[in-house]
Write a protein that holds these residues in place. Sequence first.
Motif, mmCIF file in Angstrom:
data_model
loop_
_atom_site.group_PDB
_atom_site.id
_atom_site.type_symbol
_atom_site.label_atom_id
_atom_site.label_comp_id
_atom_site.label_asym_id
_atom_site.label_seq_id
_atom_site.Cartn_x
_atom_site.Cartn_y
_atom_site.Cartn_z
ATOM 1 N N UNK A 1 -2.985 2.487 -2.364
ATOM 2 C CA UNK A 1 -2.078 2.294 -1.219
ATOM 3 C C UNK A 1 -0.647 2.648 -1.590
ATOM 4 N N UNK A 2 -0.163 2.142 -2.720
ATOM 5 C CA UNK A 2 1.234 2.400 -3.103
ATOM 6 C C UNK A 2 1.458 3.851 -3.507
ATOM 7 N N UNK A 3 0.487 4.458 -4.194
ATOM 8 C CA UNK A 3 0.636 5.866 -4.572
ATOM 9 C C UNK A 3 0.639 6.763 -3.349
ATOM 10 N N UNK A 4 -0.268 6.504 -2.423
ATOM 11 C CA UNK A 4 -0.355 7.324 -1.216
ATOM 12 C C UNK A 4 0.923 7.231 -0.393
ATOM 13 N N UNK A 5 1.354 6.021 -0.109
ATOM 14 C CA UNK A 5 2.453 5.836 0.834
ATOM 15 C C UNK A 5 3.843 5.987 0.229
ATOM 16 N N UNK A 6 4.043 5.481 -0.972
ATOM 17 C CA UNK A 6 5.398 5.419 -1.522
ATOM 18 C C UNK A 6 5.671 6.444 -2.609
ATOM 19 N N UNK A 7 4.764 6.575 -3.565
ATOM 20 C CA UNK A 7 5.031 7.470 -4.691
ATOM 21 C C UNK A 7 4.938 8.927 -4.266
ATOM 22 N N UNK A 8 3.792 9.324 -3.730
ATOM 23 C CA UNK A 8 3.570 10.727 -3.392
ATOM 24 C C UNK A 8 3.774 11.013 -1.908
ATOM 25 N N UNK A 9 4.128 9.993 -1.144
ATOM 26 C CA UNK A 9 4.487 10.087 0.268
ATOM 27 C C UNK A 9 3.508 10.910 1.096
ATOM 28 N N UNK A 10 2.254 10.629 0.946
ATOM 29 C CA UNK A 10 1.228 11.268 1.767
ATOM 30 C C UNK A 10 1.067 10.405 3.013
ATOM 31 N N UNK A 11 1.645 10.853 4.101
ATOM 32 C CA UNK A 11 1.711 10.038 5.315
ATOM 33 C C UNK A 11 0.574 10.301 6.293
ATOM 34 N N UNK A 12 -0.247 11.280 6.019
ATOM 35 C CA UNK A 12 -1.320 11.615 6.939
ATOM 36 C C UNK A 12 -2.471 10.621 6.810
ATOM 37 N N UNK A 13 -2.996 10.228 7.967
ATOM 38 C CA UNK A 13 -4.169 9.359 7.983
ATOM 39 C C UNK A 13 -5.336 10.037 8.706
ATOM 40 N N UNK A 14 -5.323 11.376 8.709
ATOM 41 C CA UNK A 14 -6.461 12.111 9.235
ATOM 42 C C UNK A 14 -7.652 11.798 8.328
ATOM 43 N N UNK A 15 -8.795 11.536 8.933
ATOM 44 C CA UNK A 15 -9.957 11.073 8.187
ATOM 45 C C UNK A 15 -10.338 11.992 7.042
ATOM 46 N N UNK A 16 -10.336 13.288 7.286
ATOM 47 C CA UNK A 16 -10.750 14.223 6.240
ATOM 48 C C UNK A 16 -9.799 14.184 5.045
ATOM 49 N N UNK B 1 14.721 11.948 -9.135
ATOM 50 C CA UNK B 1 13.642 11.320 -9.905
ATOM 51 C C UNK B 1 12.855 10.306 -9.087
ATOM 52 N N UNK B 2 12.931 10.420 -7.763
ATOM 53 C CA UNK B 2 12.315 9.448 -6.864
ATOM 54 C C UNK B 2 10.848 9.200 -7.178
ATOM 55 N N UNK B 3 10.080 10.240 -7.289
ATOM 56 C CA UNK B 3 8.640 10.112 -7.505
ATOM 57 C C UNK B 3 8.334 9.356 -8.800
ATOM 58 N N UNK B 4 9.000 9.754 -9.882
ATOM 59 C CA UNK B 4 8.772 9.097 -11.168
ATOM 60 C C UNK B 4 9.218 7.636 -11.134
ATOM 61 N N UNK B 5 10.351 7.359 -10.510
ATOM 62 C CA UNK B 5 10.843 5.977 -10.430
ATOM 63 C C UNK B 5 9.900 5.088 -9.622
ATOM 64 N N UNK B 6 9.423 5.587 -8.472
ATOM 65 C CA UNK B 6 8.465 4.820 -7.681
ATOM 66 C C UNK B 6 7.154 4.632 -8.438
ATOM 67 N N UNK B 7 6.698 5.693 -9.117
ATOM 68 C CA UNK B 7 5.456 5.568 -9.885
ATOM 69 C C UNK B 7 5.616 4.513 -10.978
ATOM 70 N N UNK B 8 6.760 4.494 -11.629
ATOM 71 C CA UNK B 8 7.019 3.502 -12.669
ATOM 72 C C UNK B 8 7.034 2.092 -12.087
ATOM 73 N N UNK B 9 7.727 1.909 -10.977
ATOM 74 C CA UNK B 9 7.805 0.594 -10.341
ATOM 75 C C UNK B 9 6.419 0.102 -9.924
ATOM 76 N N UNK B 10 5.709 0.908 -9.150
ATOM 77 C CA UNK B 10 4.390 0.494 -8.682
ATOM 78 C C UNK B 10 3.360 0.506 -9.811
#
Length: 139
Positions: free
Chosen positions: A60-75, A11-20
């Motif tokens: 910032x929190x959704x990108x990095x922690x909740x959904x773990x989108x680690x790419x910083x490619x401009x597009x 339940x990692x995603x839901x727990x992080x989403x709830x926290x943030x």
Amino acid sequence: MNSFSGFFQKHREFLWYTLFGCGTVAINYITYLFCESFLQINYLISIVAAWFLSFLFAFITNKLFVFQSKSFQWLLLLKEFGGFLVCRVFSLGIELVTMFISVGILHWNDKWMKLISNGIVILINYIGSKLVIFRDRNK
């Protein structure tokens, strides 16, 4: 793997989403109270000011922690930011309409209606983030 670790992984995603999400709501609500009550700014303008600060925190929190989108490619970053912005502007519109009807027309308490409308907004934002914005994330 102990049961807590297994539960967290499942339940990692839901727990992080709830926290943030709680952090986002706190930033949103405190900013709203400060602008509306302390600075005496119109409640609708206070909602927009609160939205702006909570929007930045949430992206910032959704990108990095909740959904773990680690790419910083401009597009990809522009695609995620643009999608996040569109989704959040949509939910801001719903909040503004809800508050205008409940507070501006029906004269209900703005503090309570702000909390209730935030509940609706949280659900809309989670669905938009999960199904549209961060669905193709790089881990």
